[in-house]
Enzyme design. Structure first.
Site, PDB file in Angstrom:
ATOM      1  N   ASP A  43      -3.916   6.040   5.936  1.00  0.00           N
ATOM      2  CA  ASP A  43      -4.538   7.304   6.314  1.00  0.00           C
ATOM      3  C   ASP A  43      -5.611   7.139   7.517  1.00  0.00           C
ATOM      4  O   ASP A  43      -5.160   6.922   8.620  1.00  0.00           O
ATOM      5  CB  ASP A  43      -5.115   8.235   5.247  1.00  0.00           C
ATOM      6  CG  ASP A  43      -5.522   9.482   5.508  1.00  0.00           C
ATOM      7  OD1 ASP A  43      -5.602   9.836   6.641  1.00  0.00           O
ATOM      8  OD2 ASP A  43      -5.527  10.407   4.477  1.00  0.00           O
ATOM      9  N   GLU A  67       0.831  -1.345  -0.023  1.00  0.00           N
ATOM     10  CA  GLU A  67      -0.145   0.050  -0.061  1.00  0.00           C
ATOM     11  C   GLU A  67       0.911   1.226  -0.053  1.00  0.00           C
ATOM     12  O   GLU A  67       1.810   1.195   0.402  1.00  0.00           O
ATOM     13  CB  GLU A  67      -0.833   0.210   1.127  1.00  0.00           C
ATOM     14  CG  GLU A  67      -1.788   1.207   1.272  1.00  0.00           C
ATOM     15  CD  GLU A  67      -3.013   1.243   0.334  1.00  0.00           C
ATOM     16  OE1 GLU A  67      -2.488   1.826  -0.684  1.00  0.00           O
ATOM     17  OE2 GLU A  67      -4.067   0.779   0.815  1.00  0.00           O
ATOM     18  N   LYS A 119       0.407   7.753   8.426  1.00  0.00           N
ATOM     19  CA  LYS A 119      -0.115   8.931   9.220  1.00  0.00           C
ATOM     20  C   LYS A 119      -0.762   8.352  10.471  1.00  0.00           C
ATOM     21  O   LYS A 119      -2.034   8.301  10.715  1.00  0.00           O
ATOM     22  CB  LYS A 119      -1.539   9.667   8.416  1.00  0.00           C
ATOM     23  CG  LYS A 119      -0.738  10.345   7.293  1.00  0.00           C
ATOM     24  CD  LYS A 119      -1.849  11.234   6.532  1.00  0.00           C
ATOM     25  CE  LYS A 119      -1.260  11.799   5.484  1.00  0.00           C
ATOM     26  NZ  LYS A 119      -2.462  12.845   4.846  1.00  0.00           N
TER      27      LYS A 119
END
Length: 184
Positions: free
Chosen positions: A107, A103, A135
């Site tokens: 997020d 990937e 993140k």
């Protein structure tokens, strides 16, 4: 059609081309050691992971098989919608195989969670998830990838495969996109 000077839309370089190259080599070496005799099926999550995936597969010095899956959770938005749609499924059966999902970015974590659950239902021997970027501030820690290239702040990033409205994918680094580039 939008005309832009992509370099001028970048507020800062978050991860340089050299840093990416070095980290991909490290991850590739670790995966080579782990999967040396297992012939994994390495799955690219299109389109964002394509640059990372290609470089990672080249860095893996073992027999492997390649396949692609396309999903959508962003559209032309700056944030994930949370709704994951399969646009292109795998061409290969994964039953009884070792699978590595590659990937571009974690997020919300919902896309990777959805893909992992979907592919787990197909009875592979194992699934490992690898993401270039994470993140961490945006998702539950349980939704993290097994292997992460770089933990990054909650900024809108582009480059090295990541885009905004199909722009910026070909930048050789990860850059923070200026707000005016995606808010107008």
């Amino acid at each position: 059609m939008r005309i832009t000077n992509e370099q001028n839309d970048i507020a800062s370089v978050l991860v340089s081309e050299e840093e990416i190259r070095a980290r991909v080599a490290e991850i590739g070496a670790a995966l080579t050691e782990e999967y040396q005799d297992k012939m994994p099926l390495v799955v690219c999550v299109l389109k964002g992971a394509s640059f990372f995936y290609t470089d990672l597969c080249r860095a893996m010095k073992c027999h492997l098989f390649m396949d692609f899956i396309a999903v959508s959770s962003y559209g032309a938005e700056a944030r994930s919608s949370g709704v994951v749609r399969i646009i292109k499924d795998l061409d290969t059966s994964i039953t009884g195989r070792h699978v590595i999902i590659v990937e571009d970015i974690i997020d919300s974590g919902l896309t990777l969670k959805h893909l992992t659950e979907l592919l787990s239902s197909r009875k592979p021997l194992s699934i490992k998830t690898v993401s270039l970027l994470d993140k961490q501030a945006r998702h539950d820690p349980e939704l993290a990838a097994d292997v992460t290239g770089f933990n990054i702040p909650d900024e809108f990033v582009v480059g090295y495969g990541l885009d905004y409205a199909s722009f910026y994918r070909n930048l050789p680094y990860i850059g923070v996109l200026k707000r005016e580039a995606y808010e107008n």
